[in-house]
Design a protein around this motif. Structure first.
Motif, short mmCIF file in Angstrom:
data_model
loop_
_atom_site.label_atom_id
_atom_site.label_comp_id
_atom_site.label_asym_id
_atom_site.label_seq_id
_atom_site.Cartn_x
_atom_site.Cartn_y
_atom_site.Cartn_z
N PHE A 195 35.58 23.72 -4.85
CA PHE A 195 35.31 23.96 -3.44
C PHE A 195 35.96 22.92 -2.52
N GLY A 196 36.54 21.87 -3.07
CA GLY A 196 37.30 20.92 -2.27
C GLY A 196 36.48 20.06 -1.33
N VAL A 197 35.21 19.88 -1.63
CA VAL A 197 34.35 19.03 -0.80
C VAL A 197 34.76 17.56 -0.99
N ASN A 198 34.61 16.76 0.05
CA ASN A 198 34.93 15.34 -0.03
C ASN A 198 34.20 14.70 -1.21
N HIS A 199 34.93 13.91 -2.00
CA HIS A 199 34.38 13.36 -3.23
C HIS A 199 33.21 12.41 -2.97
N ILE A 200 33.30 11.63 -1.92
CA ILE A 200 32.23 10.69 -1.60
C ILE A 200 30.95 11.43 -1.21
N VAL A 201 31.11 12.44 -0.38
CA VAL A 201 29.95 13.23 0.06
C VAL A 201 29.27 13.88 -1.14
N SER A 202 30.07 14.46 -2.04
CA SER A 202 29.52 15.10 -3.23
C SER A 202 28.78 14.09 -4.12
N GLY A 203 29.39 12.92 -4.32
CA GLY A 203 28.76 11.91 -5.16
C GLY A 203 27.44 11.43 -4.62
N VAL A 204 27.40 11.17 -3.32
CA VAL A 204 26.15 10.72 -2.70
C VAL A 204 25.08 11.80 -2.80
N ALA A 205 25.49 13.05 -2.60
CA ALA A 205 24.53 14.16 -2.71
C ALA A 205 23.94 14.25 -4.11
N ILE A 206 24.78 14.05 -5.13
CA ILE A 206 24.30 14.10 -6.51
C ILE A 206 23.33 12.95 -6.79
N ASN A 207 23.62 11.77 -6.25
CA ASN A 207 22.71 10.64 -6.43
C ASN A 207 21.33 10.93 -5.85
N ILE A 208 21.31 11.53 -4.67
CA ILE A 208 20.04 11.86 -4.02
C ILE A 208 19.33 12.98 -4.78
N LEU A 209 20.10 13.99 -5.18
CA LEU A 209 19.53 15.13 -5.89
C LEU A 209 18.92 14.70 -7.22
N ALA A 210 19.58 13.80 -7.93
CA ALA A 210 19.10 13.37 -9.24
C ALA A 210 17.73 12.71 -9.14
N VAL A 211 17.54 11.89 -8.13
CA VAL A 211 16.25 11.21 -7.95
C VAL A 211 15.15 12.23 -7.70
N GLY A 212 15.42 13.21 -6.84
CA GLY A 212 14.42 14.23 -6.54
C GLY A 212 14.11 15.12 -7.73
N VAL A 213 15.15 15.52 -8.47
CA VAL A 213 14.96 16.39 -9.62
C VAL A 213 14.14 15.70 -10.70
N THR A 214 14.47 14.44 -11.01
CA THR A 214 13.75 13.73 -12.07
C THR A 214 12.29 13.46 -11.69
N ARG A 215 12.03 13.19 -10.40
CA ARG A 215 10.63 13.02 -9.97
C ARG A 215 9.87 14.33 -10.14
N TYR A 216 10.49 15.44 -9.76
CA TYR A 216 9.84 16.74 -9.87
C TYR A 216 9.56 17.08 -11.34
N LEU A 217 10.55 16.84 -12.21
CA LEU A 217 10.38 17.16 -13.63
C LEU A 217 9.33 16.26 -14.29
N SER A 218 9.25 15.02 -13.85
CA SER A 218 8.27 14.09 -14.43
C SER A 218 6.85 14.54 -14.19
N ASN A 219 6.61 15.18 -13.05
CA ASN A 219 5.27 15.68 -12.76
C ASN A 219 4.80 16.68 -13.80
N PHE A 220 5.72 17.45 -14.37
CA PHE A 220 5.37 18.45 -15.38
C PHE A 220 5.45 17.89 -16.80
N ALA A 221 6.45 17.03 -17.05
CA ALA A 221 6.70 16.60 -18.42
C ALA A 221 5.87 15.41 -18.86
N PHE A 222 5.59 14.47 -17.96
CA PHE A 222 4.95 13.21 -18.36
C PHE A 222 3.56 13.01 -17.80
N ASP A 223 3.30 13.56 -16.63
CA ASP A 223 2.00 13.33 -15.99
C ASP A 223 0.88 13.98 -16.82
#
Length: 420
Positions: free
Chosen positions: A130-158
């Motif tokens: 899709f040709g999105v700016n590499h920096i923008v994509s990387g920062v978005a993935i960093n933010i997304l990863a934190v949110g996804v792992t917190r959400y998954l932890s509520n089901f898997a570990f809590d």
């Protein structure tokens, strides 16, 4: 002329760059560095800076940084900037801990790699397709990863014993190896505190005492990466995509395919670094445990001039500094002030030799300040101890920035068909 040779001719860097150091010169530099560190140890009395425990700790801290740096190297050699290494490491920590808790540590390692690969694949889709700016994509993935792992932890570990929404239960450890006889001998020599001999013994002892099998795998990935990227037709084509994708395409290279492979492998290596943190370094997943190591790995890659060996040296430097903070704290970091001051004196003479008089004056002034700070104090403030690894990152990048050469097409937009 074959495709590989033609591609090499098109994308080879111009002459006149930095000269390669011969093996004798490299060995002489290493010997000089060891002698200088040993001298600083004797003067300061900080005997722990080259102890077996210090070297073991530095290696353990350097491995995840080095794996993230290797990941960045794969992506950027193919022309894709990967700021998302931190998020891919986060995914590696979570998936590694989740699978490791249920099915054992080696399955956890595999899932950690797969988790990082998912992040890398997502980054490839966003940037390459899709040709999105590499920096923008990387920062978005960093933010997304934190949110996804917190959400998954509520089901898997809590609700599980030892687990919560922010951490996993404890994971079984991976086997460690110690070379019998040699390990004890090196520890005995190191405790004598002799000049140079004890320092060499401490380094060797740290490499043969309580070494995780995953650490051995991680260390082997460094020469493996060099061989694949610099000694195989596959590696040549991949690197051509980072130097001149248009020229590579005209010679029949599927640029999109190689970029996808490189960025996915990049994510897998970062995920392996995350799995190492969760399974080997701590034995547990904790939210936020990557602590910016993905960014430091990126800095190590830049410091190493986009080469595996240089990247490993940078990761080792950051791991060593981080370990100093944990072992002996203020005393060890205080000794490093003296080491840095002496190194700056060496830099002054080198800059005078190269007729860089302004840089020489600045280095001399900073060296004088560090000598003054060292001799007028016994310890450094605790805040400086905590910041030492990050200060080191900034210093090495600022000192090496003028001699770096990244891949020519790194981060530049490319659309399929431009070379036709």
């Amino acid at each position: 002329m074959s495709t590989s040779k033609a591609t090499a001719a098109r994308v080879a860097p111009t002459k006149g760059g930095r000269r390669k150091l011969s093996l004798p010169v490299v060995l002489l530099i290493i010997a000089g560095a060891l002698a200088l560190i040993s001298l600083v140890r004797l003067i300061s009395g900080a005997n722990d800076i080259t102890s077996v425990g210090q070297v073991r700790g530095a290696l353990s801290l350097a491995v995840p940084i080095g794996l993230a740096g290797l990941g960045g190297l794969w992506a950027e050699r193919a022309g894709v900037v990967n700021i998302g290494l931190e998020g891919m490491m986060v995914l590696g920590t979570w998936f590694g801990a989740w699978a490791g808790f249920q099915w054992g540590p080696w399955v956890g390692v595999l899932f950690g790699i797969l988790g990082g690969c998912l992040g890398g694949l997502l980054h490839a889709v966003i940037t390459v397709t899709f040709g999105v700016n590499h920096i923008v994509s990387g920062v978005a993935i960093n933010i997304l990863a934190v949110g996804v792992t917190r959400y998954l932890s509520n089901f898997a570990f809590d609700g599980i014993e030892g687990g919560s929404s922010k951490q996993s239960p404890r994971i079984d450890p991976i086997d460690r190896i110690t070379v019998p006889g040699l390990s004890d001998w090196m520890q005995d020599l190191q405790q004598q505190h002799w000049f140079l001999i004890s320092d060499i013994a401490g380094i060797i002892g740290g490499l043969v005492t309580g070494l995780s099998l995953l650490t051995v795998v991680a260390l082997l990935l460094i020469p493996a990466t060099w061989w694949i990227l610099w000694r195989t037709p596959f590696g040549l084509r991949l690197r051509s995509c980072g130097e001149s994708p248009v020229a590579a395409e005209t010679l029949g290279v599927n640029v999109y395919k190689y970029k996808y492979i490189a960025v996915t492998v990049s994510g897998g290596l970062a995920g392996l670094g995350g799995a190492f943190l969760a399974i080997v370094a701590t034995g547990i997943y904790q939210e936020g445990q990557t602590g910016g190591r993905g960014y430091i790995g990126l800095a190590a890659m830049i410091f190493g001039n986009w080469m595996p060996g240089g990247m490993a040296l940078g990761a080792g430097l950051f791991g060593f500094t981080d370990s100093l903070k944990l072992r002996g704290g203020a005393e060890n970091v205080h000794a490093m002030l003296l080491l840095l001051a002496i190194l700056l004196v060496v830099a002054v003479f080198w800059q005078l030799y190269r007729k860089k008089y302004v840089a020489a004056v600045i280095s001399a002034a900073v060296s004088a300040l560090l000598f003054t700070w060292y001799f007028l104090t016994d310890q450094v403030p605790s805040q400086f101890v905590d910041a030492a690894p990050y200060v080191t990152t900034l210093l090495v990048l600022s000192l090496s920035a003028q001699r770096l050469r990244m891949p020519k097409a790194n981060g530049l937009p490319y659309r399929k068909g431009e070379g036709k």
